[in-house]
Write a protein that holds these residues in place. Structure first.
Motif, PDB file in Angstrom:
ATOM      1  N   LEU A  97       0.817  -1.214   0.000  1.00  0.00           N
ATOM      2  CA  LEU A  97       0.000   0.000   0.000  1.00  0.00           C
ATOM      3  C   LEU A  97       0.851   1.264   0.000  1.00  0.00           C
ATOM      4  N   TRP A  98       1.973   1.248   0.706  1.00  0.00           N
ATOM      5  CA  TRP A  98       2.781   2.458   0.791  1.00  0.00           C
ATOM      6  C   TRP A  98       3.361   2.834  -0.568  1.00  0.00           C
ATOM      7  N   LYS A  99       3.559   1.850  -1.438  1.00  0.00           N
ATOM      8  CA  LYS A  99       4.039   2.161  -2.793  1.00  0.00           C
ATOM      9  C   LYS A  99       2.987   2.949  -3.570  1.00  0.00           C
ATOM     10  N   LEU A 100       1.710   2.560  -3.385  1.00  0.00           N
ATOM     11  CA  LEU A 100       0.629   3.282  -4.055  1.00  0.00           C
ATOM     12  C   LEU A 100       0.542   4.713  -3.556  1.00  0.00           C
ATOM     13  N   GLN A 101       0.624   4.883  -2.247  1.00  0.00           N
ATOM     14  CA  GLN A 101       0.526   6.231  -1.679  1.00  0.00           C
ATOM     15  C   GLN A 101       1.742   7.069  -2.056  1.00  0.00           C
ATOM     16  N   GLU A 102       2.894   6.442  -2.077  1.00  0.00           N
ATOM     17  CA  GLU A 102       4.122   7.155  -2.420  1.00  0.00           C
ATOM     18  C   GLU A 102       4.123   7.628  -3.870  1.00  0.00           C
ATOM     19  N   SER A 103       3.492   6.842  -4.742  1.00  0.00           N
ATOM     20  CA  SER A 103       3.442   7.199  -6.165  1.00  0.00           C
ATOM     21  C   SER A 103       2.411   8.269  -6.475  1.00  0.00           C
ATOM     22  N   GLY A 104       1.604   8.652  -5.500  1.00  0.00           N
ATOM     23  CA  GLY A 104       0.600   9.684  -5.713  1.00  0.00           C
ATOM     24  C   GLY A 104      -0.734   9.170  -6.201  1.00  0.00           C
ATOM     25  N   ALA A 105      -0.883   7.853  -6.322  1.00  0.00           N
ATOM     26  CA  ALA A 105      -2.164   7.273  -6.765  1.00  0.00           C
ATOM     27  C   ALA A 105      -3.090   7.143  -5.550  1.00  0.00           C
ATOM     28  N   GLU A 106      -3.555   8.293  -5.048  1.00  0.00           N
ATOM     29  CA  GLU A 106      -4.314   8.303  -3.804  1.00  0.00           C
ATOM     30  C   GLU A 106      -5.627   7.552  -3.930  1.00  0.00           C
ATOM     31  N   TRP A 107      -6.326   7.701  -5.055  1.00  0.00           N
ATOM     32  CA  TRP A 107      -7.623   7.037  -5.200  1.00  0.00           C
ATOM     33  C   TRP A 107      -7.463   5.525  -5.297  1.00  0.00           C
ATOM     34  N   VAL A 108      -6.377   5.082  -5.958  1.00  0.00           N
ATOM     35  CA  VAL A 108      -6.112   3.643  -6.010  1.00  0.00           C
ATOM     36  C   VAL A 108      -5.756   3.138  -4.607  1.00  0.00           C
ATOM     37  N   TYR A 109      -5.002   3.935  -3.876  1.00  0.00           N
ATOM     38  CA  TYR A 109      -4.622   3.572  -2.508  1.00  0.00           C
ATOM     39  C   TYR A 109      -5.852   3.409  -1.619  1.00  0.00           C
ATOM     40  N   GLN A 110      -6.802   4.330  -1.727  1.00  0.00           N
ATOM     41  CA  GLN A 110      -8.009   4.252  -0.897  1.00  0.00           C
ATOM     42  C   GLN A 110      -8.874   3.057  -1.295  1.00  0.00           C
ATOM     43  N   LEU A 111      -8.994   2.804  -2.599  1.00  0.00           N
ATOM     44  CA  LEU A 111      -9.761   1.638  -3.031  1.00  0.00           C
ATOM     45  C   LEU A 111      -9.117   0.343  -2.542  1.00  0.00           C
ATOM     46  N   ALA A 112      -7.790   0.293  -2.603  1.00  0.00           N
ATOM     47  CA  ALA A 112      -7.091  -0.909  -2.148  1.00  0.00           C
ATOM     48  C   ALA A 112      -7.269  -1.119  -0.649  1.00  0.00           C
ATOM     49  N   ARG A 113      -7.322  -0.029   0.106  1.00  0.00           N
ATOM     50  CA  ARG A 113      -7.514  -0.134   1.557  1.00  0.00           C
ATOM     51  C   ARG A 113      -8.844  -0.786   1.912  1.00  0.00           C
ATOM     52  N   PHE A 114      -9.880  -0.475   1.135  1.00  0.00           N
ATOM     53  CA  PHE A 114     -11.218  -0.981   1.442  1.00  0.00           C
ATOM     54  C   PHE A 114     -11.594  -2.204   0.614  1.00  0.00           C
ATOM     55  N   ASN A 115     -10.660  -2.727  -0.132  1.00  0.00           N
ATOM     56  CA  ASN A 115     -10.899  -3.919  -0.954  1.00  0.00           C
ATOM     57  C   ASN A 115     -10.838  -5.163  -0.056  1.00  0.00           C
ATOM     58  N   PRO A 116     -11.899  -5.966   0.010  1.00  0.00           N
ATOM     59  CA  PRO A 116     -11.842  -7.178   0.852  1.00  0.00           C
ATOM     60  C   PRO A 116     -10.721  -8.126   0.459  1.00  0.00           C
ATOM     61  N   PHE A 117     -10.407  -8.163  -0.837  1.00  0.00           N
ATOM     62  CA  PHE A 117      -9.333  -9.053  -1.288  1.00  0.00           C
ATOM     63  C   PHE A 117      -7.989  -8.634  -0.711  1.00  0.00           C
ATOM     64  N   THR A 118      -7.778  -7.324  -0.537  1.00  0.00           N
ATOM     65  CA  THR A 118      -6.559  -6.848   0.108  1.00  0.00           C
ATOM     66  C   THR A 118      -6.395  -7.460   1.485  1.00  0.00           C
ATOM     67  N   HIS A 119      -7.469  -7.481   2.256  1.00  0.00           N
ATOM     68  CA  HIS A 119      -7.403  -7.997   3.617  1.00  0.00           C
ATOM     69  C   HIS A 119      -7.211  -9.511   3.624  1.00  0.00           C
ATOM     70  N   ALA A 120      -7.767 -10.205   2.619  1.00  0.00           N
ATOM     71  CA  ALA A 120      -7.534 -11.649   2.525  1.00  0.00           C
ATOM     72  C   ALA A 120      -6.058 -11.930   2.256  1.00  0.00           C
ATOM     73  N   VAL A 121      -5.454 -11.165   1.337  1.00  0.00           N
ATOM     74  CA  VAL A 121      -4.042 -11.358   1.018  1.00  0.00           C
ATOM     75  C   VAL A 121      -3.157 -10.994   2.209  1.00  0.00           C
ATOM     76  N   GLU A 122      -3.481  -9.887   2.880  1.00  0.00           N
ATOM     77  CA  GLU A 122      -2.672  -9.463   4.025  1.00  0.00           C
ATOM     78  C   GLU A 122      -2.762 -10.467   5.166  1.00  0.00           C
ATOM     79  N   TRP A 123      -3.937 -11.052   5.365  1.00  0.00           N
ATOM     80  CA  TRP A 123      -4.067 -12.073   6.412  1.00  0.00           C
ATOM     81  C   TRP A 123      -3.165 -13.263   6.094  1.00  0.00           C
ATOM     82  N   ILE A 124      -3.178 -13.707   4.833  1.00  0.00           N
ATOM     83  CA  ILE A 124      -2.307 -14.822   4.438  1.00  0.00           C
ATOM     84  C   ILE A 124      -0.841 -14.448   4.634  1.00  0.00           C
ATOM     85  N   ARG A 125      -0.484 -13.244   4.203  1.00  0.00           N
ATOM     86  CA  ARG A 125       0.919 -12.806   4.260  1.00  0.00           C
ATOM     87  C   ARG A 125       1.405 -12.696   5.708  1.00  0.00           C
ATOM     88  N   PHE A 126       0.632 -12.045   6.559  1.00  0.00           N
ATOM     89  CA  PHE A 126       1.053 -11.870   7.950  1.00  0.00           C
ATOM     90  C   PHE A 126       1.041 -13.192   8.702  1.00  0.00           C
TER      91      PHE A 126
END
Length: 292
Positions: A217-246
């Motif tokens: 996520l920090w790469k998205l925010q760092e690149s200035g793609a704020e709207w993509v960053y916000q969508l990714a934050r609230f994407n359920p698939f993001t949380h599924a991947v992060e749960w697996i990763r952590f």
């Protein structure tokens, strides 16, 4: 005093719940075994499920291994190559595509296959949908595990033989259930098999690319793609991947499990509502072709 055990009415009343539970478990076993047998007879299905993520891992990740570095961020304790970072996301890709393809199979089964008959059985419709969801999740997890094994054989360093591996397996199962429930919900609205292409374009690809499967996520925010960053934050698939990763590295996944389980409950309840011919929004009765 009369012995109630000799009363046939009392005996039937006591046996009825047991027969009900046994009947429900028999239905679960039948549906899951049917899906497993059907999967085993489709020789190219596993291969086709693995080609996509392995292509990303072997070609895309190899090309960006030295270009796209991943900084030391949670859950990692050191710098990691790109293929290690995207491996959980590619396992999630397997879950996502299989969960969405289950909606395609559900449309076919509901209109012309076995589910058309099962939905008219004495078992509660919600239980039948849950059985279908369990079968879909089991197949998704098996395919994801097959991908992980091949990824390790290709040289991706993953801590599988640890407690984190077991935690990641739980995360895989819950993620598969959530995405399978989303597939069930989509099958309420997919009226024809040809509409599955629209599902690919408007559901699968946005969910996958607007997530942390390929970049943090920090790469998205760092690149200035704020709207993509916000969508990714609230994407359920993001949380599924992060749960697996952590979970894979034994770290606290934060709110990710609660988001996944909450979305699972919401998607499944909405799917049950949609399959109820009396109350369904966009319901089966409005199509004229669904089961009674």
């Amino acid at each position: 005093m009369q012995d109630d055990t000799l009363n046939p009415q009392v005996g039937l009343a006591q046996l009825a719940p047991r027969r009900g539970i046994a009947h429900a478990l028999q239905g679960l076993q039948a549906i899951v075994l049917r899906e497993l047998i059907k999967f085993s007879q489709q020789k190219g299905r596993l291969l086709s499920a693995l080609v996509r993520p392995l292509l990303w891992l072997a070609v895309f990740a190899a090309g960006f291994r030295n270009v796209f570095g991943v900084a030391i961020v949670e859950p990692y304790d050191t710098y990691i190559p790109y293929d290690v970072y995207i491996a959980p996301g590619l396992a999630g890709m397997v879950l996502l595509f299989n969960g969405m393809q289950s909606s395609l199979a559900m449309v076919y089964d509901r209109e012309m296959g076995l589910m058309r008959l099962l939905l008219t059985s004495p078992l509660p419709r919600a239980w039948l949908l849950f059985c279908k969801l369990c079968a879909t999740a089991l197949l998704s997890v098996l395919q994801a595990l097959a991908f992980v094994i091949v990824a390790v054989l290709l040289g991706t360093d993953l801590p599988l033989l640890s407690l984190g591996g077991l935690n990641a397996l739980l995360a895989l199962a819950c993620g598969a259930m959530m995405l399978g429930a989303l597939g069930l919900l989509l099958s309420v609205y997919i009226k024809q098999l040809e509409n599955f292409a629209g599902t690919m374009n408007f559901v699968i690809f946005p969910m996958y690319f607007m997530s942390t499967a390929l970049y943090p996520l920090w790469k998205l925010q760092e690149s200035g793609a704020e709207w993509v960053y916000q969508l990714a934050r609230f994407n359920p698939f993001t949380h599924a991947v992060e749960w697996i990763r952590f979970a894979l590295y034994g770290k606290d996944p934060g709110l990710a499990p609660w988001v996944v389980l909450g979305c699972l409950a919401v998607f499944f309840m909405l799917a049950c509502w949609g399959y109820d011919p009396q109350r369904g929004f966009g319901g089966l009765t409005k199509r004229g072709g669904g089961p009674p």
